[in-house]
Design an enzyme around this catalytic site. Structure first.
Site, PDB file in Angstrom:
ATOM      1  N   LEU A  45      11.366  -6.822  -7.740  1.00 56.26           N
ATOM      2  CA  LEU A  45      11.189  -6.646  -9.183  1.00 56.26           C
ATOM      3  C   LEU A  45      11.766  -7.795  -9.995  1.00 56.26           C
ATOM      4  CD1 LEU A  45      12.081  -2.847  -9.426  1.00 56.26           C
ATOM      5  CD2 LEU A  45       9.862  -3.919  -8.967  1.00 56.26           C
ATOM      6  N   GLY A  80       9.667  -8.615 -15.835  1.00 53.10           N
ATOM      7  CA  GLY A  80       8.385  -8.035 -16.267  1.00 53.10           C
ATOM      8  C   GLY A  80       8.310  -6.564 -15.891  1.00 53.10           C
ATOM      9  N   HIS A  81       8.697  -6.254 -14.646  1.00 54.32           N
ATOM     10  CA  HIS A  81       8.715  -4.846 -14.225  1.00 54.32           C
ATOM     11  C   HIS A  81       9.724  -4.061 -15.069  1.00 54.32           C
ATOM     12  CE1 HIS A  81       7.512  -6.826 -10.295  1.00 54.32           C
ATOM     13  NE2 HIS A  81       6.575  -5.915 -10.417  1.00 54.32           N
ATOM     14  N   GLN A 121      -4.206  -3.395   0.237  1.00 51.79           N
ATOM     15  CA  GLN A 121      -4.705  -4.337  -0.749  1.00 51.79           C
ATOM     16  C   GLN A 121      -4.514  -5.794  -0.340  1.00 51.79           C
ATOM     17  OE1 GLN A 121      -1.852  -2.614  -3.709  1.00 51.79           O
ATOM     18  NE2 GLN A 121      -1.688  -4.700  -4.470  1.00 51.79           N
ATOM     19  N   GLY A 140       1.298  -4.184 -15.888  1.00 50.50           N
ATOM     20  CA  GLY A 140       1.393  -5.457 -16.606  1.00 50.50           C
ATOM     21  C   GLY A 140       0.026  -6.073 -16.860  1.00 50.50           C
ATOM     22  N   LYS A 141      -0.080  -6.733 -18.019  1.00 56.47           N
ATOM     23  CA  LYS A 141      -1.337  -7.409 -18.358  1.00 56.47           C
ATOM     24  C   LYS A 141      -1.519  -8.697 -17.566  1.00 56.47           C
ATOM     25  CE  LYS A 141      -2.359  -6.237 -23.167  1.00 56.47           C
ATOM     26  NZ  LYS A 141      -2.618  -6.903 -24.462  1.00 56.47           N
ATOM     27  N   LYS A 142      -0.480  -9.158 -16.867  1.00 57.42           N
ATOM     28  CA  LYS A 142      -0.679 -10.363 -16.047  1.00 57.42           C
ATOM     29  C   LYS A 142      -1.767 -10.094 -15.015  1.00 57.42           C
ATOM     30  CE  LYS A 142       1.788 -11.966 -12.642  1.00 57.42           C
ATOM     31  NZ  LYS A 142       0.803 -12.387 -11.640  1.00 57.42           N
ATOM     32  N   ASP A 143      -1.777  -8.875 -14.486  1.00 59.27           N
ATOM     33  CA  ASP A 143      -2.843  -8.462 -13.565  1.00 59.27           C
ATOM     34  C   ASP A 143      -3.932  -7.788 -14.403  1.00 59.27           C
ATOM     35  OD1 ASP A 143      -1.543  -9.164 -10.962  1.00 59.27           O
ATOM     36  OD2 ASP A 143      -0.024  -7.817 -11.748  1.00 59.27           O
ATOM     37  N   SER A 167       6.319 -13.477 -11.940  1.00 62.02           N
ATOM     38  CA  SER A 167       5.568 -12.888 -10.831  1.00 62.02           C
ATOM     39  C   SER A 167       6.474 -12.857  -9.609  1.00 62.02           C
ATOM     40  CB  SER A 167       4.346 -13.751 -10.520  1.00 62.02           C
ATOM     41  OG  SER A 167       3.832 -13.440  -9.239  1.00 62.02           O
TER      42      SER A 167
HETATM   43  O1  PAF Z   1       0.555  -4.615  -9.232  1.00 58.72           O
HETATM   44  C1  PAF Z   1       1.098  -4.197  -8.198  1.00 58.72           C
HETATM   45  O2  PAF Z   1       2.273  -4.415  -7.943  1.00 58.72           O
HETATM   46  C2  PAF Z   1       0.274  -3.394  -7.209  1.00 58.72           C
HETATM   47  O3  PAF Z   1      -1.041  -3.853  -7.164  1.00 58.72           O
HETATM   48  C3  PAF Z   1       0.321  -1.875  -7.459  1.00 58.72           C
HETATM   49  C4  PAF Z   1      -0.311  -1.516  -8.792  1.00 58.72           C
HETATM   50  C5  PAF Z   1       1.755  -1.389  -7.418  1.00 58.72           C
HETATM   51  C6  PAF Z   1      -0.459  -1.148  -6.364  1.00 58.72           C
HETATM   52  O4  PAF Z   1       0.056  -1.382  -5.107  1.00 58.72           O
END
Ligand code: PAF
Length: 279
Positions: A33, A36-37, A61, A148-151, A186
């Site tokens: 973390l 941002g988190h 993912q 977050g809007k970064k993603d 990030s």
């Molecule tokens: O943005 C992230 O950290 C991940 O894609 C998430 C949303 C926690 C899903 O694993």
């Protein structure tokens, strides 16, 4: 702050919170973390009675050649940060808890949104994200969830997931936090060498220049994108895309359209960075 490694333990604790009428805000994370988190968690605390955060590095993912194995697992430091940010419950399952059998059932987002940009370079990424987020939503059953809007594209996929599956969860997008020089915070910034870190701000700079061009009335988006790509290439980056898109659906805009977003992904050495700026 309570740390729950099991679904049953978390559910029992959250049932008790709901029974006393608490509204629950949820921040899903993969750990490692940063500020941002923490800012999403603080926002969650302002919007609800109880903040729940999850820490889970979601194998689904990651592509076969991506950084699943080396993704930093820093639960102790993450817990200290979450405690400071006012998180009440941490869900930190291991893989056998969240995926006790192979997760063959997947949530597949609309390809019109999920196969472009990030999805074109990371096939299956948004299916992995949508699957784990949907599962986490079912476990936590929050009133609000913050991303977050970064993603940017991920946030849109999740908004669509909630809308199309009628999940009673309000999705909140948190602004991107940046280092002093402008680099978007990030977890992957930690992969950068000191030299790369010093050069990493270029991604923000080319996005800012593209945004200035659009703000000044330039509508030649292909040329704006090409200029940004060559600036990155000339500085030794391997850009994957720079794209001027509509905020509404991430499709290419016509010249008269406003409410745009410029999105970028590029490799600096072996580190893949993404960023975006709304116009
Ligand atoms: O943005 C992230 O950290 C991940 O894609 C998430 C949303 C926690 C899903 O694993």
């Amino acid at each position: 702050m309570q740390i729950h490694p099991t679904i049953a333990g978390l559910r029992a604790a959250l049932d008790a919170e709901r029974a006393r009428g608490a509204r629950i805000a949820f921040v899903p994370t993969m750990g490692n973390l940063h500020e941002g988190h923490a800012s999403l968690m603080t926002q969650g605390r302002d919007m609800a009675d109880v903040v729940v955060a999850s820490v889970f590095v979601n194998r689904l993912q990651f592509g076969p050649n991506e950084d699943f194995d080396r993704y930093p697992r820093t639960l102790d430091a993450d817990c200290a940060r979450m405690r400071d940010a006012g998180v009440a419950h941490v869900f930190a399952p291991d893989e056998s808890e969240l995926y006790p059998q192979a997760q063959t059932l997947r949530v597949v987002p609309d390809p019109a949104l999920s196969d472009i940009l990030e999805g074109a370079f990371r096939p299956g990424f948004f299916t992995g994200v949508a699957t784990v987020v949907c599962k986490l939503f079912n476990i936590v059953q929050p009133h609000i969830a913050l991303f977050g809007k970064k993603d940017y594209q991920q946030l849109m996929v999740i908004r669509q997931l909630v809308q199309q599956l009628a999940l009673p969860i309000a999705i909140v997008g948190g602004e991107t936090l940046r280092a002093g020089d402008g680099l978007a915070l990030s977890s992957r910034n930690g992969y950068l060498s000191p030299d790369e870190r010093a050069r990493a701000v270029l991604l923000f700079q080319v996005l800012s220049a593209a945004r200035e061009a659009v703000r000044a009335g330039d509508r030649d988006y292909p040329r704006i994108e090409a200029d940004a790509l060559s600036r990155l290439r000339d500085s030794g980056w391997s850009p994957q895309y720079i794209a001027v898109r509509r905020q509404a659906d991430l499709q290419s805009p016509a010249a008269h359209e406003s409410r745009l977003v410029i999105l970028a992904a590029a490799l600096l050495g072996t580190t893949r960075l993404i960023d975006n700026l709304e116009v």
